[in-house]
Write an enzyme that holds these catalytic residues in place. Structure first.
Site, PDB file in Angstrom:
ATOM      1  N   LYS A  63       0.856  -1.189   0.000  1.00 28.63           N
ATOM      2  CA  LYS A  63       0.000   0.000   0.000  1.00 28.63           C
ATOM      3  C   LYS A  63       0.892   1.240   0.000  1.00 28.63           C
ATOM      4  CE  LYS A  63      -3.838   1.890   2.826  1.00 28.63           C
ATOM      5  NZ  LYS A  63      -4.656   1.625   4.043  1.00 28.63           N
ATOM      6  N   SER A  92      -9.543   1.685   3.333  1.00 28.20           N
ATOM      7  CA  SER A  92      -8.681   2.418   2.433  1.00 28.20           C
ATOM      8  C   SER A  92      -7.701   1.536   1.648  1.00 28.20           C
ATOM      9  CB  SER A  92      -7.879   3.447   3.227  1.00 28.20           C
ATOM     10  OG  SER A  92      -7.050   2.809   4.170  1.00 28.20           O
ATOM     11  N   SER A  99      -9.640  -0.839   7.518  1.00 25.86           N
ATOM     12  CA  SER A  99      -9.113  -0.568   6.178  1.00 25.86           C
ATOM     13  C   SER A  99      -8.492  -1.760   5.464  1.00 25.86           C
ATOM     14  CB  SER A  99      -8.083   0.558   6.243  1.00 25.86           C
ATOM     15  OG  SER A  99      -8.737   1.790   6.244  1.00 25.86           O
TER      16      SER A  99
END
Lengths: 463, 488
Positions: A75, A150, A174
């Site tokens: 990420k 996210s 997330s």
């Protein structure tokens, strides 16, 4: 290509598959899924070279790491030495990290390879991966729909077999919520299990690096190396995670009445959850419905505390030292204002303002302090429950993925959809989300289990 | 005269916030080296520059230094301490917040006694840990500034007093005492010129006997104790004048201009920041164990007051001399080594130390042990004075010079070699005295008649005749004897 421990690793070690071949397959998948906007940057040449050197290493009979040939994506909030990292934000435009996060380094040391960095909501703030300067990432089930967030692109990266494992971050769900939206496995460890050093902070007392993969074996294999004490992170705990001595034949599982009867819970998700509960009962486990009246308080407590922490954590992005600096400024004040106005997206600005408000003098007691007390009560309550039960089971998301840019969804509604995931972060508990059913609507339904702090590995026994 | 009367109507009220930079090896929350005065931006790291993903970690030595200071100042050491963030934007503050202690400071209470001021006690509110910011350099006639982050993250303790000061002199003495104590504890060089001790003065005035303090103004970052005294004294007058003119004091932040000797506003407090203090989630609360507290207490350094008491009570040194010797801990340590070897010489050793050794070390800018005289030689030299083998005058000047230059270890040999030993010269002194009486018959008669002022003449002439090697006591006896003979 999907299961590292079960198939990839044996094939690599037996010589049936070269790391270079494997990497080419993943790169091909990346190319095929380009429209989903998963990767911000693919480290193509670099990973090809690394794959080649790993193949040579094995051929020469040199000693190899335990995660030999594990291809991961990261990420865009995880620092990788010499690589750009931007937290999906313009404010970190062109920023290159001079160091690697402790967690990532632990995997690299075991001969894992990074194929690229993937999209996410800006500074990990969001539940849909729509709040990124690079545009939204799309769900592999249906590209009109959000993948969750996210760590949305991490979930799609695993879903589309562009890597075996993706490292995400979980501040309020997330990792688990996008995993559920994309039908993959998502795990958030106990707070303090994985070093946060090198993870760009959203809310320090909630953030944990999480793991997305196609099965629990891969999550466990990666967790083994991620959960090491790191003196660079004051919240890292020494000798933390307890491995179960033996698998129990029957577990005690609780689920909350307030969760299963939650008015926002989609009926199909409710019935899938109840079906799973039945399955557990039939398998000889004890499953009890218990009351948890504080569930309605978790969202306000979570949003007050995380926005407060983030308003301070994001103060360092001021245009002075690195990243974006507005070119049209006349003095210090206007440089600050223009840089942050132009550099941050609307969701981040909203949360910074909210967080600054709840910390400001005159409101601190009414908001921050109250939320903090509430958090303390939640921790106590969960301790009591988990002294009695091995696990607490809950849906991951109350709803299915929504359409990208859905104008009907206001942000409050999206915030409320975190109702089942934030509890684990508020209490620092480990939580594991995994698919239980494929829906006729084309999406998948997951359930999550929470366990006592440090009992992370126990979660994999029941799942 | 008019002004003096006015001043007497009022009472000055001052409280201090003193920032002390600690001399720990590394910075407060990261591993950067903690040094002063190096080339700019050479002691930084991703952590001190607040790169994305970096985290602070507490420095145990920072905490230990504060506990040592807390013990020395009689504070209560807190068992569970925590860190808070003070949020504000400034380019010298890389994280956009300063790590400090707002809720659970390391030390609570404590006091400093000003013995020079009739044991006036200044109470401490608390001492907390925090980190320093970097340094901005404004470039004249340009549209930019430069930042040096070497200082960013330097460990500080902030000592916050109660508003107990009633004069500028008290402020000066307090800072002096604090400096002395910090240096004795070896936790800081407490050097105000280099900024390792900085002081904010909160100043207000009230009518004598009033029960409520007036509105206060804060003079920021005063960097000398004399300036601190001058600044509060000036500020007191400024406020009195305003009040006398019927104006109100408004809370504001001031700076002191040492050249002009005046204070002027930096910014008004009304537009001051809301610092949005909250617990730093990156740093977990730190538990201070009883073992650590006990261990630090047991191994605590001697303090200036204790050192003085040792010299006064155990060695009979005069209080004034003791206070001079104890101004610096290494002076005390050096001196105590000397007197331990020869307790009977304590008083003359103190004289020699204060008048010769200490000034010479200062003049040569070296530490006492580096002087070209060994401790044993110092004792020999002072011993020769006491035994009346060498006159004090000669010992302090010629002989001391010789010892410093020579390789000879024995001071007595050196004195003998250069003919500095007092010799028994009664053989020659008697005839010399007779010659003098012949030369000055009237004056001798006067001396014998009780006019003591002529004694010096005879004494001086005889000393000169002996090339200063005669024993003054012997000369005196000789003259007294001759007077008796004369009178009988």
């Amino acid at each position: 290509m999907r299961h590292y421990i079960k198939s990839i690793k044996p094939n690599l070690l037996s010589g049936q598959l070269l790391v270079s071949e494997l990497v080419l397959q993943y790169l091909e998948q990346i190319e095929k899924s380009k429209d989903l906007n998963i990767y911000i940057e693919v480290f193509e040449e670099e990973i090809k070279a690394k794959a080649k050197s790993l193949d040579e290493k094995l051929a020469k009979g040199e000693s190899i790491g335990a995660l030999f040939g594990l291809v991961i994506s990261i990420k865009d909030v995880i620092c990788y030495e010499g690589h750009k990292v931007t937290a999906g934000s313009k404010i970190l435009d062109n920023y290159t990290s001079p160091f690697s996060s402790t967690a990532l380094q632990a995997l690299l040391d075991q001969d894992a390879l990074v194929i690229g960095r993937v999209n996410c909501d800006e500074f990990a703030m969001g539940s849909s991966n729509e709040h990124s300067v690079y545009g939204p990432t799309k769900n592999g089930f249906d590209s009109d729909f959000v993948p969750g967030g996210s760590s949305g692109a991490s979930a799609v990266a695993v879903q589309m077999s562009t890597c075996a494992v993706s490292l995400g971050s979980d501040t309020g769900g997330s990792v688990r919520q996008p995993a559920a939206f994309c039908g993959v496995h998502g795990f958030k460890p106990s707070y303090g299990a994985i070093s946060r050093y090198g993870l760009i902070a959203y809310a320090s007392s909630f953030d944990q690096i999480g793991i997305l993969a196609n099965d629990k074996e891969d999550i466990e294999a990666v967790l083994n190396f991620l959960s090491v004490y790191d003196p660079k992170d004051a919240s890292s705990v020494e000798n933390f995670l307890q491995k179960p001595e033996e698998k129990k034949s029957a577990y005690k599982i609780a689920y909350f009445k307030e969760a299963i009867t939650h008015e926002g819970l989609d009926p199909e998700i409710r019935s899938a959850t109840l079906d799973q509960i039945e399955k557990w009962k039939n398998a000889g486990h004890q499953v009890d419905e218990i009351a948890f009246s504080m569930l309605e308080n978790v969202i306000p407590a979570y949003y007050i505390m995380t926005t407060a922490e983030s308003s301070s954590n994001l103060a360092r992005y001021d245009g002075v030292k690195y990243g974006y600096r507005s070119p049209n400024s006349e003095d210090l004040q206007s440089m600050y204002i223009n840089t942050r106005t132009e550099g941050f997206g609307p969701e981040v600005k909203k949360r910074i303002m909210l967080g600054s408000f709840v910390l400001s003098s005159g409101y601190y007691d009414a908001y921050f302090l109250k939320a903090q007390k509430l958090r303390g009560l939640l921790v106590q309550q969960m301790e009591v429950i988990l002294n009695d039960y091995d696990f607490v089971a809950m849906p991951v998301s109350p709803c299915f993925p929504w359409k990208i840019g859905d104008a009907d969804k206001d942000s409050l509604e999206v915030y409320l959809s975190d109702v089942f995931t934030v509890l684990a972060n508020l209490c620092g508990l480990p939580a594991y989300a995994f698919p239980i059913k494929q829906s006729d609507n084309g999406f998948s339904i997951s359930i999550q289990l929470m366990a006592k702090k440090s009992f992370d590995y126990h979660l994999f026994d029941l799942a | 005269m008019e002004m003096e009367k006015l001043v007497n109507k009022y009472e000055l009220v001052v409280g201090l916030e003193v920032h002390l930079q600690l001399n720990t090896k590394s910075k407060a929350f990261c591993a950067d080296e903690n040094v002063f005065g190096d080339q700019i931006n050479t002691h930084t790291s991703p952590v001190s520059l607040a790169y994305p993903g970096t985290l602070p970690t507490a420095n145990e030595t920072h905490i230990i230094s504060a506990i040592k200071l807390g013990h020395a100042l009689g504070c209560e050491i807190q068992k569970e301490i925590s860190f808070d963030r003070k949020n504000y934007f400034y380019p010298d503050l890389p994280k956009g917040y300063q790590i400090t202690q707002d809720r659970n400071p390391i030390c609570v209470g404590g006091e400093v006694v000003l013995d020079e001021m009739a044991n006036k006690t200044i109470r401490l509110h608390h001492i907390h840990l925090e980190e320093d910011a970097g340094k901005l350099q404004h470039i004249e006639n340009s549209n930019y500034s430069l930042v040096d982050y070497n200082r960013a993250g330097t460990p500080l303790v902030e000592i916050v007093t109660e508003p107990d000061f009633r004069s500028g002199e008290e402020v000066l003495l307090f800072i002096q005492k604090l400096q002395q104590i910090a240096r004795y504890l070896e936790i800081s060089d407490a050097n105000m010129e280099e900024g390792s001790l900085r002081c904010d003065c909160n100043v207000s005035v009230m009518l004598k006997g009033a029960s409520q303090y007036g509105e206060r103004c804060e003079i920021k970052n005063v960097n000398s104790k004399k300036f601190a005294k001058k600044a509060v004294e000036f500020e007191m007058m400024r406020q009195i004048k305003l009040i006398e003119q019927g104006e109100k004091i408004t809370m504001q932040t001031l700076r002191f201009d040492p050249a002009k000797g005046t204070t002027s506003p930096i910014r008004s407090k009304e537009e001051a920041h809301d610092y949005r203090y909250f617990p730093d989630p990156d740093l977990i609360p730190y538990k201070v164990t009883d073992e650590l507290i006990d261990q630090l207490r047991q191994n605590a350094s001697i303090l200036p007051k204790e050192a003085q008491d040792v010299l006064i009570n155990q060695y009979g040194i005069k209080p004034y001399n003791a206070s001079i010797i104890c101004q610096e801990k290494n002076h005390y340590s050096y001196f105590i080594d000397l007197v331990k070897q020869e307790k009977t010489l304590a008083a003359p050793l103190a004289n020699f130390f204060i008048n010769k050794l200490s000034p010479l070390a200062e003049e040569q800018n070296i530490s006492l042990p580096d002087l070209a005289i060994q401790k044993d030689q110092i004792i020999q030299l002072v011993g020769l004075i006491k035994e009346e083998k060498v006159s004090q005058n000669i010992a302090y000047k010629e002989l001391f010079e010789l010892v410093l230059k020579s390789d000879e270890v024995s001071v007595e040999k050196l004195a003998a070699k250069h003919g500095l030993i007092i010799v028994d010269q009664l053989d020659t002194l008697g005839p010399d005295l007779e010659k003098l009486i012949e030369k000055y018959p009237d004056k001798f008669e006067a001396l014998a008649g009780g006019k003591k002022q002529f004694f010096g003449l005879f004494m001086g002439e005889l000393m000169r005749a002996s090339n200063n090697k005669a024993n003054p006591k012997q000369i005196k006896e000789l003259i007294d004897k001759r007077i008796k003979e004369y009178l009988s």
